[in-house]
Design a protein around this motif. Structure first.
Motif: not given
Length: 196
Positions: A27-37
């Protein structure tokens, strides 16, 4: 090399730690992204680790010549309440570095500009959840100008409180924002040391 040093080097080489196998943005927003590692944990078990990647933020302890500090009060959406905190905000793409972001945020929220800047430290607010770092600055030799707040800051009110009164807001639990707490406490500790 001594035998003790060889043992220490070997132990450090084999220390247990996390290993990232790969990562993907979910998931990506203008303020942060969510990553799955995909990771290997310290116990050698493969697992999935979700985390938020952030460009970081800044918090400013702005102290004027009367020893008053800028403290803001506004509605914080994620906590669903009005909160006391120091001027603070995100590091934007237009900012050349954290200090530039601190200068911009202080001016936007309060209208204040400072001639003297010093980085007090960095705060990691939620290590298991995000890589977010809050860079905390002390700003002095302050002059006032006009604020330039965003629409989301329309309810923000600036109070210039005596430093000890602002510090008391931390002591009584009314300031809970991590960067603000760190900034006020570290400035207060420094002042106590200088008085000795």
């Amino acid at each position: 090399m001594s035998a003790a040093r060889q043992c220490l080097d070997a132990a450090m080489h084999h220390e247990q730690r996390w290993h990232r196998l790969n990562t993907r943005v979910v998931h990506m927003t203008p303020w942060f992204e969510v990553r799955e590692d995909s990771v290997v944990r310290p116990d050698a078990v493969e697992d999935i680790y979700h985390h938020v990647v952030s460009p970081g933020s800044v918090t400013v302890v702005a102290v004027n010549d009367d020893d008053h500090v800028a403290v803001t009060r506004q509605w914080i959406y994620t906590h669903e309440e009005r909160q006391w905190r120091l001027p603070a905000g995100s590091i934007d793409k237009v900012d050349r570095d954290p200090r530039a972001a601190a200068e911009r945020e202080l001016a936007e929220e309060t209208g204040a500009r400072a001639e003297q800047w010093e980085q007090l430290g960095r705060v990691n607010g939620a290590d298991s959840f995000t890589n977010h770092v809050d860079h905390v600055f002390l700003a002095t030799a302050v002059t006032m100008g006009l604020a330039n707040r965003e629409g989301a800051e329309a309810d923000l009110v600036v109070h210039w409180l005596p430093f000890d009164e602002a510090l008391n807001l931390v002591a009584c639990g009314r300031i809970r924002h991590a960067g603000s707490v760190y900034g006020l406490l570290s400035t207060g500790l420094r002042r106590n040391t200088e008085r000795r």
